[in-house]
Every structure is written in structure tokens, then in C-alpha cells.
Design an enzyme around this catalytic site. Sequence first.
Site, PDB file in Angstrom:
ATOM      1  N   ASN A 133       0.844  -1.185   0.000  1.00 54.00           N
ATOM      2  CA  ASN A 133       0.000   0.000   0.000  1.00 54.00           C
ATOM      3  C   ASN A 133       0.884   1.242   0.000  1.00 54.00           C
ATOM      4  O   ASN A 133       2.028   1.207   0.456  1.00 54.00           O
ATOM      5  CB  ASN A 133      -0.915   0.024   1.226  1.00 54.00           C
ATOM      6  CG  ASN A 133      -2.337   0.421   0.877  1.00 54.00           C
ATOM      7  OD1 ASN A 133      -2.587   1.009  -0.167  1.00 54.00           O
ATOM      8  ND2 ASN A 133      -3.262   0.092   1.752  1.00 54.00           N
ATOM      9  N   HIS A 134       0.355   2.332  -0.534  1.00 56.79           N
ATOM     10  CA  HIS A 134       1.087   3.592  -0.507  1.00 56.79           C
ATOM     11  C   HIS A 134       1.089   4.172   0.908  1.00 56.79           C
ATOM     12  O   HIS A 134       0.153   3.978   1.685  1.00 56.79           O
ATOM     13  CB  HIS A 134       0.455   4.601  -1.469  1.00 56.79           C
ATOM     14  CG  HIS A 134       0.749   4.304  -2.907  1.00 56.79           C
ATOM     15  ND1 HIS A 134       1.956   4.604  -3.488  1.00 56.79           N
ATOM     16  CD2 HIS A 134       0.000   3.739  -3.874  1.00 56.79           C
ATOM     17  CE1 HIS A 134       1.940   4.243  -4.765  1.00 56.79           C
ATOM     18  NE2 HIS A 134       0.758   3.707  -5.022  1.00 56.79           N
ATOM     19  N   THR A 135       2.152   4.886   1.218  1.00 49.75           N
ATOM     20  CA  THR A 135       2.214   5.617   2.478  1.00 49.75           C
ATOM     21  C   THR A 135       1.746   7.054   2.250  1.00 49.75           C
ATOM     22  O   THR A 135       1.606   7.496   1.107  1.00 49.75           O
ATOM     23  CB  THR A 135       3.642   5.628   3.030  1.00 49.75           C
ATOM     24  OG1 THR A 135       4.514   6.241   2.068  1.00 49.75           O
ATOM     25  CG2 THR A 135       4.127   4.210   3.305  1.00 49.75           C
ATOM     26  N   GLN A 140       4.425   8.565  -3.336  1.00 49.24           N
ATOM     27  CA  GLN A 140       5.197   8.176  -2.159  1.00 49.24           C
ATOM     28  C   GLN A 140       5.499   6.678  -2.202  1.00 49.24           C
ATOM     29  O   GLN A 140       4.693   5.878  -2.683  1.00 49.24           O
ATOM     30  CB  GLN A 140       4.432   8.547  -0.888  1.00 49.24           C
ATOM     31  CG  GLN A 140       4.227  10.050  -0.748  1.00 49.24           C
ATOM     32  CD  GLN A 140       3.681  10.443   0.601  1.00 49.24           C
ATOM     33  OE1 GLN A 140       4.100   9.900   1.624  1.00 49.24           O
ATOM     34  NE2 GLN A 140       2.762  11.399   0.618  1.00 49.24           N
TER      35      GLN A 140
END
Length: 220
Positions: free
Chosen positions: A132-134, A145
Site C-alpha cells: 500500500n502507498h504511504t 510516495q
Amino acid sequence: MTWARSLPGPLRRVLARLVHGAWELAGELGAVGPDDPLGRRFGAMGKGACLLFPQGAIYNEHHIHIGEGTLVGPNTCITVGMAPGQEMPTDPVVRIGNRCVIGRGSHIVGHWDIEIGDDIQTGPYVYITDQNHTYEDPIEPIGRQWPTEAAVRIGSGSWLGANVIVLPGAQIGEHVVVAAGAVVRGTVPDRCVVAGVPAKIIRRWVDGQGWVDEKDSTVP
């Protein structure tokens, strides 16, 4: 009325039979088993496993292991990495056990480690990912990101209802029921029922009591 529906009835029915017959034939010929060219591209594909036609996006198959007797529904995507040919730090990345049924339109998106046990069934449109993206930087667009990965485990004998989402780091125990539409993160113990967003335990198996609503359970 479309031009096709305006055709004379006898002609339209003949053409309809041809279309449906061709689609059924495509389903038979387009299914993928371990002895088919696409099946041999997988890191492992057990006896009796089958990917039903039409398949969704599938790439980097050499990092994907599928167990014996597992049925993958049509339009299901099983992918490793961001693009075909990407080198991965782990192998296998996605493991699906024996005798599983993956519902149509589901997505299994692996980047690090996804392990799906034996005898697991899912409803349609289930989404499972270990990345997952931060959003640590409040200025930089989230999509730019650097993402993070966390291994996902789904224990044998479990059932995931339609539209369930399993997030990175989820550790789901054995014989767990995940209600339709639930979003799962964190650890889910064996033999319980979870529901909601985020998913919470609503029932669990208690020895000597059977299935008990969580509010009535004496188990801490």
C-alpha cells in the site's frame, strides 16, 4: 430497438445460438490447466487446478504457485509486481493452496508475500494485497510516495465473502468467516466471524459453548 433485435425472429435465434455456442466453446478452450502453455509458466500449478476463461491480468507467473484442485474464477487478476518482467526480492510471492475457490473478478496483487491456505473459498470481487502507498509526506502526492509491503496470511478452511478487502499485514487465522464488504487488517484469530470496516470480531467459537456472539463471550 437495436439493429440486432430488429432482425427477423428465425434468423436472430439462429445467430444467438451461434454466439452462445461460440462463447461456451471459448470457455472450454480458454480455461487454463497445469498442462497448458500458460499453466506451465507458473512457478507451480497443481494437478486439477484451473483458471476459468476469460482470465484477468496475470503476469510474472513464475512467482505464483497454485495448488492442486484450485479453481480460479473468470476475470480474476493475479499479479506480481508492478509490471511484467519485474525482478522480485522474494519467490514465490503469491501462494494459493489446494482445493481453493477464488471468486470471479477478484484481484490478488502481490509484491512481497501472500499466502492463501488450503480449502479457502471467496465470493466475487475480493481484493487481496500486501502493498500500500504511504502518506507520511503531507506535501508529496500520495501516489508518488514509496509504498510499503507487509506479508499477508489467510488460514486454511476460511471463507471470504463478496467484496472483502484484505490489506497488507493481515494475518487471518484458520476457519475464519469474513463477512461481505469487510476490510481486514491486523490479526484475526482462528475460528471466528469478522465484519465491518475495519473488520471486528462479532462471533467466535468457544470450546464447550459453540459459536458465541462476541458480546456474550467469556473469552478475553
